[in-house]
Design an enzyme around this catalytic site. Structure first.
Site, PDB file in Angstrom:
ATOM      1  N   ASP A  51     -10.096  -9.270   2.303  1.00 30.11           N
ATOM      2  CA  ASP A  51     -10.500 -10.448   1.525  1.00 30.11           C
ATOM      3  C   ASP A  51     -10.877 -11.557   2.505  1.00 30.11           C
ATOM      4  O   ASP A  51     -10.012 -12.113   3.188  1.00 30.11           O
ATOM      5  CB  ASP A  51      -9.338 -10.875   0.621  1.00 30.11           C
ATOM      6  CG  ASP A  51      -9.558 -12.199  -0.097  1.00 30.11           C
ATOM      7  OD1 ASP A  51     -10.666 -12.763   0.004  1.00 30.11           O
ATOM      8  OD2 ASP A  51      -8.624 -12.670  -0.761  1.00 30.11           O
ATOM      9  N   GLU A  60       2.819  14.426   3.246  1.00 31.81           N
ATOM     10  CA  GLU A  60       1.772  13.582   2.679  1.00 31.81           C
ATOM     11  C   GLU A  60       1.204  12.617   3.710  1.00 31.81           C
ATOM     12  O   GLU A  60       0.042  12.220   3.630  1.00 31.81           O
ATOM     13  CB  GLU A  60       2.316  12.806   1.478  1.00 31.81           C
ATOM     14  CG  GLU A  60       2.671  13.688   0.296  1.00 31.81           C
ATOM     15  CD  GLU A  60       3.362  12.919  -0.832  1.00 31.81           C
ATOM     16  OE1 GLU A  60       3.111  11.702  -0.964  1.00 31.81           O
ATOM     17  OE2 GLU A  60       4.152  13.526  -1.576  1.00 31.81           O
ATOM     18  N   ARG A 102       0.835  -1.213   0.000  1.00 33.64           N
ATOM     19  CA  ARG A 102       0.000   0.000   0.000  1.00 33.64           C
ATOM     20  C   ARG A 102       0.867   1.260   0.000  1.00 33.64           C
ATOM     21  O   ARG A 102       0.523   2.263  -0.633  1.00 33.64           O
ATOM     22  CB  ARG A 102      -0.907  -0.023   1.233  1.00 33.64           C
ATOM     23  CG  ARG A 102      -1.941   1.082   1.248  1.00 33.64           C
ATOM     24  CD  ARG A 102      -2.997   0.824   2.295  1.00 33.64           C
ATOM     25  NE  ARG A 102      -3.946   1.929   2.365  1.00 33.64           N
ATOM     26  CZ  ARG A 102      -4.199   2.648   3.459  1.00 33.64           C
ATOM     27  NH1 ARG A 102      -3.579   2.348   4.596  1.00 33.64           N
ATOM     28  NH2 ARG A 102      -5.075   3.639   3.434  1.00 33.64           N
ATOM     29  N   SER A 138      -9.092 -15.411   1.784  1.00 33.71           N
ATOM     30  CA  SER A 138      -7.669 -15.691   2.044  1.00 33.71           C
ATOM     31  C   SER A 138      -6.961 -14.371   2.330  1.00 33.71           C
ATOM     32  O   SER A 138      -6.221 -13.863   1.490  1.00 33.71           O
ATOM     33  CB  SER A 138      -7.034 -16.403   0.836  1.00 33.71           C
ATOM     34  OG  SER A 138      -7.279 -15.669  -0.360  1.00 33.71           O
ATOM     35  N   PRO A 148      -7.802   7.613  -5.047  1.00 30.22           N
ATOM     36  CA  PRO A 148      -9.239   7.320  -5.095  1.00 30.22           C
ATOM     37  C   PRO A 148      -9.753   6.905  -3.719  1.00 30.22           C
ATOM     38  O   PRO A 148      -9.184   6.019  -3.078  1.00 30.22           O
ATOM     39  CB  PRO A 148      -9.323   6.138  -6.078  1.00 30.22           C
ATOM     40  CG  PRO A 148      -8.070   6.227  -6.898  1.00 30.22           C
ATOM     41  CD  PRO A 148      -7.026   6.757  -5.958  1.00 30.22           C
ATOM     42  N   HIS A 173       0.530   4.437  -2.607  1.00 29.62           N
ATOM     43  CA  HIS A 173       0.287   5.806  -2.154  1.00 29.62           C
ATOM     44  C   HIS A 173       1.452   6.727  -2.500  1.00 29.62           C
ATOM     45  O   HIS A 173       1.259   7.932  -2.629  1.00 29.62           O
ATOM     46  CB  HIS A 173       0.014   5.820  -0.648  1.00 29.62           C
ATOM     47  CG  HIS A 173      -1.357   5.369  -0.295  1.00 29.62           C
ATOM     48  ND1 HIS A 173      -2.196   6.070   0.547  1.00 29.62           N
ATOM     49  CD2 HIS A 173      -2.074   4.265  -0.682  1.00 29.62           C
ATOM     50  CE1 HIS A 173      -3.351   5.425   0.671  1.00 29.62           C
ATOM     51  NE2 HIS A 173      -3.292   4.318  -0.060  1.00 29.62           N
ATOM     52  N   ASP A 174       2.633   6.187  -2.656  1.00 31.76           N
ATOM     53  CA  ASP A 174       3.765   6.997  -3.098  1.00 31.76           C
ATOM     54  C   ASP A 174       3.613   7.338  -4.577  1.00 31.76           C
ATOM     55  O   ASP A 174       3.716   8.508  -4.966  1.00 31.76           O
ATOM     56  CB  ASP A 174       5.079   6.243  -2.865  1.00 31.76           C
ATOM     57  CG  ASP A 174       6.302   7.071  -3.254  1.00 31.76           C
ATOM     58  OD1 ASP A 174       6.272   8.307  -3.075  1.00 31.76           O
ATOM     59  OD2 ASP A 174       7.289   6.489  -3.731  1.00 31.76           O
ATOM     60  N   ASP A 213       8.525   8.800  -6.073  1.00 31.76           N
ATOM     61  CA  ASP A 213       9.734   9.545  -5.694  1.00 31.76           C
ATOM     62  C   ASP A 213      10.026   9.473  -4.198  1.00 31.76           C
ATOM     63  O   ASP A 213      10.874  10.209  -3.683  1.00 31.76           O
ATOM     64  CB  ASP A 213       9.599  11.017  -6.104  1.00 31.76           C
ATOM     65  CG  ASP A 213       8.443  11.721  -5.405  1.00 31.76           C
ATOM     66  OD1 ASP A 213       7.637  11.039  -4.732  1.00 31.76           O
ATOM     67  OD2 ASP A 213       8.337  12.961  -5.532  1.00 31.76           O
ATOM     68  N   HIS A 235      -5.960  -5.418  -3.070  1.00 31.89           N
ATOM     69  CA  HIS A 235      -6.815  -5.541  -1.887  1.00 31.89           C
ATOM     70  C   HIS A 235      -7.061  -6.995  -1.494  1.00 31.89           C
ATOM     71  O   HIS A 235      -7.835  -7.265  -0.576  1.00 31.89           O
ATOM     72  CB  HIS A 235      -8.171  -4.844  -2.139  1.00 31.89           C
ATOM     73  CG  HIS A 235      -8.087  -3.357  -2.076  1.00 31.89           C
ATOM     74  ND1 HIS A 235      -9.122  -2.513  -2.446  1.00 31.89           N
ATOM     75  CD2 HIS A 235      -7.076  -2.534  -1.690  1.00 31.89           C
ATOM     76  CE1 HIS A 235      -8.754  -1.254  -2.288  1.00 31.89           C
ATOM     77  NE2 HIS A 235      -7.516  -1.244  -1.824  1.00 31.89           N
ATOM     78  N   THR A 236      -6.405  -7.916  -2.157  1.00 30.11           N
ATOM     79  CA  THR A 236      -6.517  -9.325  -1.777  1.00 30.11           C
ATOM     80  C   THR A 236      -5.782  -9.616  -0.469  1.00 30.11           C
ATOM     81  O   THR A 236      -5.960 -10.679   0.122  1.00 30.11           O
ATOM     82  CB  THR A 236      -5.985 -10.246  -2.896  1.00 30.11           C
ATOM     83  OG1 THR A 236      -6.299 -11.597  -2.582  1.00 30.11           O
ATOM     84  CG2 THR A 236      -4.481 -10.118  -3.054  1.00 30.11           C
ATOM     85  N   VAL A 258       0.652   9.785  -5.979  1.00 29.74           N
ATOM     86  CA  VAL A 258       0.755  11.208  -5.608  1.00 29.74           C
ATOM     87  C   VAL A 258       2.153  11.717  -5.953  1.00 29.74           C
ATOM     88  O   VAL A 258       3.147  11.314  -5.352  1.00 29.74           O
ATOM     89  CB  VAL A 258       0.488  11.405  -4.096  1.00 29.74           C
ATOM     90  CG1 VAL A 258       0.575  12.879  -3.733  1.00 29.74           C
ATOM     91  CG2 VAL A 258      -0.868  10.821  -3.722  1.00 29.74           C
TER      92      VAL A 258
END
Length: 371
Positions: free
Chosen positions: A268, A115, A89, A271, A192, A93-94, A101, A222-223, A97
């Site tokens: 999830d 951030e 994640r 699993s 998002p 998120h890096d 970097d 998102h698994t 946005v």
């Protein structure tokens, strides 16, 4: 003579059967392995590489880079596999946005909050940042300060996927660390939210040159991982979202009894700690946690892609790899742009211990000229 002939024929038949068995075994093995062997090749051939990045960037400057990172992460995940989702994640998120970097790693400054203080990033795992800095220290100890924090984040995300059961794949390296962090508003505009529908997500990611297949494949991240109740309780209260399976909703209400509950649950249900295609099976059963997840199956533009990934895990892995390599090159800094941070959370110009060490290493004349 006839007996000897029969024995010889029987022996020959037995040897032929054994030979045929091994030939068949080799053929089956090659067929089973073929999809996995083709993943890296497909990714290498189909995804253009940004100028300045390379598949072999650290081949001479830090030959053991990937081994150092993977070995340490295996130890981390053996102790807590949940950290894999946190590192994956962090890379998302890096990159979304301001590009990949390492700006999400930076602490805030007098100029404003970093951030990490933006609402979407408040739930990033604190341990993920610690792991990245620890990896950076291990790499510098072995190779010197030649590997950027942004490259370490990218490699950690790849190994998080692989070590939790997903595909292994090569990624181009050579990113440099950014000198600035994005504003809170810029962060909000580029990540998002969980309540976004498919139209919003597709529109947001089209600006980053992602097509619907990329969007669905990347959502497969998102698994693994967990979510805070507040990211989805508006689907439960005051009325239940009709696109959510009723039994699934009732179980979530036990975990999250109020709209502002601070509890967490797995992303999830089939699993939660394994990187696989079960996330898409969840969506087909109306058991997606976020609106942004479930609407990928509700929307006709992405429904077929979700179904194909639910049926064919190898296909999901292949498309996920391609999309991750694309994402990992968003607005990267290369060459003389940016820097190689001595501390992932601080720019070198703000790092007093780093500046002091630079001055100590310079000849007296050169040190004075810079002061």
């Amino acid at each position: 003579m006839q007996r000897q002939g029969r024995k010889r024929n029987t022996k020959n038949l037995s040897m032929a059967k054994v030979t045929n068995f091994f030939v068949a075994l080799l053929l089956i093995s090659s067929l089973l392995l073929a999809p996995y062997l083709s993943i890296s090749e497909a990714a290498d051939n189909s995804v253009p590489i940004v100028s300045g990045l390379s598949w072999t960037f650290y081949k001479t400057s830090c030959t053991k880079l990937e081994s150092i990172i993977r070995t340490q992460l295996k130890k981390v995940f053996d102790n807590d596999i949940g950290q894999a989702a946190g590192l994956l994640r962090l890379h998302f998120h890096d990159c979304f946005v301001q590009g990949c970097d390492g700006s999400v790693l930076l602490d805030g400054s007098a100029s404003g909050p970093g951030e990490q203080q933006a609402p979407p990033n408040l739930s990033l795992r604190a341990k993920a940042f610690e792991i990245i800095n620890d990896l950076r220290n291990r790499v510098e100890k072995a190779c010197g300060r030649v590997v950027s924090c942004s490259d370490i984040v990218a490699l950690a995300a790849r190994d998080s996927v692989y070590l939790s059961g997903g595909p292994d794949y090569g990624i181009p390296l050579g990113r440099r660390d950014g000198l600035t962090f994005a504003t809170v508003n810029a962060t909000l505009q580029n990540l998002p939210p969980p309540f976004a529908n498919a139209t919003t997500i597709l529109s947001m990611l089209t600006t980053k040159n992602f097509d619907p297949t990329d969007v669905v494949a990347l959502s497969g991240g998102h698994t693994v991982g967990i979510s805070h109740c507040t990211s989805f309780t508006t689907r439960l209260y005051p009325t239940q979202d009709p696109t959510m399976d009723k039994t699934f909703a009732n179980n979530l209400k036990v975990i999250c009894p109020t709209v502002n509950s601070t509890n967490t649950t797995v992303m999830d249900i089939r699993s939660p700690n394994k990187f696989d295609n079960k996330y898409y099976v969840d969506l087909m059963n109306r058991q997606g946690l976020f609106t942004s997840d479930q609407d990928l199956y509700t929307d006709s533009r992405t429904r077929g892609i979700v179904t194909s990934f639910a049926i064919n895990e190898t296909l999901f892995f292949e498309k996920f790899v391609v999309s991750m390599i694309k994402m990992g090159q968003l607005s990267v800094l290369t060459g003389n742009n940016g820097e190689i941070r001595a501390n992932c959370s601080v720019r070198n110009a703000d790092n007093k211990s780093y500046l002091a060490s630079v001055v100590e290493e310079l000849p007296v004349e050169e040190a004075w000229s810079d002061l």
